[in-house]
Write a protein that holds these residues in place. Structure first.
Motif, mmCIF file in Angstrom:
data_model
loop_
_atom_site.group_PDB
_atom_site.id
_atom_site.type_symbol
_atom_site.label_atom_id
_atom_site.label_comp_id
_atom_site.label_asym_id
_atom_site.label_seq_id
_atom_site.Cartn_x
_atom_site.Cartn_y
_atom_site.Cartn_z
ATOM 1 N N ASP A 20 -56.204 40.551 -22.009
ATOM 2 C CA ASP A 20 -57.416 40.893 -21.257
ATOM 3 C C ASP A 20 -58.385 39.721 -21.303
ATOM 4 O O ASP A 20 -58.061 38.647 -21.837
ATOM 5 N N ALA A 21 -59.569 39.919 -20.750
ATOM 6 C CA ALA A 21 -60.530 38.824 -20.639
ATOM 7 C C ALA A 21 -61.031 38.340 -21.991
ATOM 8 O O ALA A 21 -61.564 37.227 -22.098
ATOM 9 N N ALA A 22 -60.857 39.157 -23.027
ATOM 10 C CA ALA A 22 -61.260 38.761 -24.371
ATOM 11 C C ALA A 22 -60.123 38.103 -25.143
ATOM 12 O O ALA A 22 -60.288 37.725 -26.304
ATOM 13 N N GLY A 23 -58.952 37.976 -24.527
ATOM 14 C CA GLY A 23 -57.801 37.337 -25.168
ATOM 15 C C GLY A 23 -56.936 38.276 -25.976
ATOM 16 O O GLY A 23 -55.970 37.826 -26.596
ATOM 17 N N ALA A 24 -57.248 39.571 -25.979
ATOM 18 C CA ALA A 24 -56.440 40.531 -26.730
ATOM 19 C C ALA A 24 -55.090 40.728 -26.040
ATOM 20 O O ALA A 24 -55.028 40.938 -24.825
ATOM 21 N N VAL A 25 -54.015 40.653 -26.813
ATOM 22 C CA VAL A 25 -52.673 40.800 -26.251
ATOM 23 C C VAL A 25 -52.409 42.262 -25.925
ATOM 24 O O VAL A 25 -52.504 43.145 -26.785
ATOM 25 N N LEU A 26 -52.043 42.516 -24.652
ATOM 26 C CA LEU A 26 -51.792 43.870 -24.192
ATOM 27 C C LEU A 26 -50.300 44.159 -24.023
ATOM 28 O O LEU A 26 -49.869 45.307 -24.114
ATOM 29 N N GLY A 27 -49.522 43.116 -23.753
ATOM 30 C CA GLY A 27 -48.104 43.319 -23.537
ATOM 31 C C GLY A 27 -47.357 41.997 -23.555
ATOM 32 O O GLY A 27 -47.930 40.941 -23.291
ATOM 33 N N THR A 28 -46.079 42.076 -23.878
ATOM 34 C CA THR A 28 -45.231 40.883 -23.907
ATOM 35 C C THR A 28 -43.907 41.183 -23.228
ATOM 36 O O THR A 28 -43.545 42.346 -23.001
ATOM 37 N N GLY A 29 -43.160 40.130 -22.910
ATOM 38 C CA GLY A 29 -41.845 40.281 -22.314
ATOM 39 C C GLY A 29 -40.955 39.118 -22.701
ATOM 40 O O GLY A 29 -41.461 38.050 -23.054
ATOM 41 N N GLU A 30 -39.656 39.314 -22.653
ATOM 42 C CA GLU A 30 -38.728 38.239 -22.974
ATOM 43 C C GLU A 30 -37.400 38.455 -22.254
ATOM 44 O O GLU A 30 -36.876 39.571 -22.215
ATOM 45 N N SER A 31 -36.881 37.364 -21.665
ATOM 46 C CA SER A 31 -35.593 37.392 -20.980
ATOM 47 C C SER A 31 -34.833 36.116 -21.297
ATOM 48 O O SER A 31 -35.237 35.344 -22.175
ATOM 49 N N GLY A 32 -33.765 35.870 -20.556
ATOM 50 C CA GLY A 32 -32.906 34.720 -20.791
ATOM 51 C C GLY A 32 -33.399 33.450 -20.131
ATOM 52 O O GLY A 32 -34.574 33.331 -19.784
ATOM 53 N N PRO A 33 -32.502 32.481 -19.964
ATOM 54 C CA PRO A 33 -32.876 31.171 -19.407
ATOM 55 C C PRO A 33 -33.575 31.294 -18.064
ATOM 56 O O PRO A 33 -33.226 32.139 -17.241
ATOM 57 N N ALA A 34 -34.569 30.429 -17.846
ATOM 58 C CA ALA A 34 -35.332 30.491 -16.592
ATOM 59 C C ALA A 34 -35.798 29.102 -16.189
ATOM 60 O O ALA A 34 -36.975 28.890 -15.940
ATOM 61 N N ASN A 35 -34.879 28.148 -16.143
ATOM 62 C CA ASN A 35 -35.266 26.833 -15.646
ATOM 63 C C ASN A 35 -34.791 26.668 -14.202
ATOM 64 O O ASN A 35 -34.065 27.494 -13.675
#
Length: 291
Positions: A20-35
């Motif tokens: 959010d605008a205060a820098g608080a982490v609300l969610g994360t995600g992770e997947s495989g290679p993405a180049n």
């Protein structure tokens, strides 16, 4: 309310962080290679999937205003930025840079300095008096010195030479060829389709055997350390006021550097996802003061 999404898309994995605008982490995600090497359609799919994981974890609706910043490996290749700009993302704004750029932004919180990334590949990103440029990072196998892919390539070369008797077998060569049933034909078949990530998967094994005293493994790691040290020397020769290391292989390689080299390094002030968030527009004051 405005939200900020940062994405770090590299040769081994793609990660997302939503705040959010205060820098608080609300969610994360992770997947495989993405180049960029995986193709624009597949790249789009991985980026969208990783972003969706973070948005879903945050419980945000489709109407939320999200500003996104994405650092993507390989987008300096001709035409890639134009292809990315034509893609459809459900965000209020999207800013694209290389993964090296966001790593450097995060390491110095937007200030001058350099970051040497040692992961699947290798590249130095530098900012001096507001001017940005890269050193190396031309892609495997022509470049990426000191990287995980380079370690894996050297290990494969040694293993195949040992199999046909051109050099002595060592614990490292046996461990590598064991994965192919000590069969040269199977190893060659693997190499025909192997990606930089596949080669980099051997890097931890090379370092482990080097630490255990395997002569060939030590020579491979020591050669990689020399390349890393030359990177760092060049960074300072080009005017950078500070240098940080980043990337998954960096902690394993740091002990192989000379003490005087390590003394010149600075711990990163933030990580690549912090850099992606700053690229998206998150105020730097949220993360901390500039150095």
């Amino acid at each position: 309310m405005v939200f900020y999404l940062g994405i770090d898309a590299g040769g081994s994995h793609c990660r997302a962080r939503l705040v959010d605008a205060a820098g608080a982490v609300l969610g994360t995600g992770e997947s495989g290679p993405a180049n960029a090497r995986i193709g624009i359609e597949r790249l789009h799919a991985v980026l969208a999937e990783t972003a969706e994981q973070a948005v879903r974890a945050a419980g945000l609706s489709g109407g939320a205003q999200i500003q996104a910043g994405m650092g993507i490996a390989g987008i300096s290749r001709l035409g890639i930025r134009d292809q990315l700009a034509a893609l459809d993302f459900p965000f209020a704004s999207v800013a694209f840079e290389t993964d090296a750029v966001i790593a450097n932004i995060g390491a110095h919180l937007g200030g001058d300095g350099a970051t040497l990334i040692i992961g699947t590949g290798s590249v130095a990103q530098v900012r001096v008096e507001g001017r940005r440029f890269a050193i190396g990072g031309y892609g495997f196998p022509i470049s990426d010195e000191g990287s995980g892919a380079a370690l894996g390539l050297s290990a494969m070369r040694h293993a195949l030479r040992a199999l046909d008797g051109r050099t002595s077998r060592t614990p490292l060569s046996s461990a590598v060829t064991e994965r192919f049933g000590h069969d040269t034909a199977r190893a060659i078949a693997w190499m025909d389709a192997a990606t930089p990530r596949d080669y980099a998967a051997f890097a931890p094994l090379v370092v482990e055997y080097a630490e255990a005293g395997d002569a060939i493994a030590r020579s491979i790691v020591e050669d990689a350390a020399l390349h890393i040290e030359r990177f760092i020397e060049t960074i300072f020769e080009r005017g950078a006021p500070a240098c940080a290391l980043a990337g998954g292989l960096a902690p394993r390689m740091k002990p192989w550097l000379r003490a005087r080299t390590v003394a010149r390094l600075r711990e990163p002030l933030g990580d690549p996802l912090d850099g992606a968030l700053l690229l998206a527009g998150l105020p730097v004051a949220v993360l901390g003061p500039r150095p």
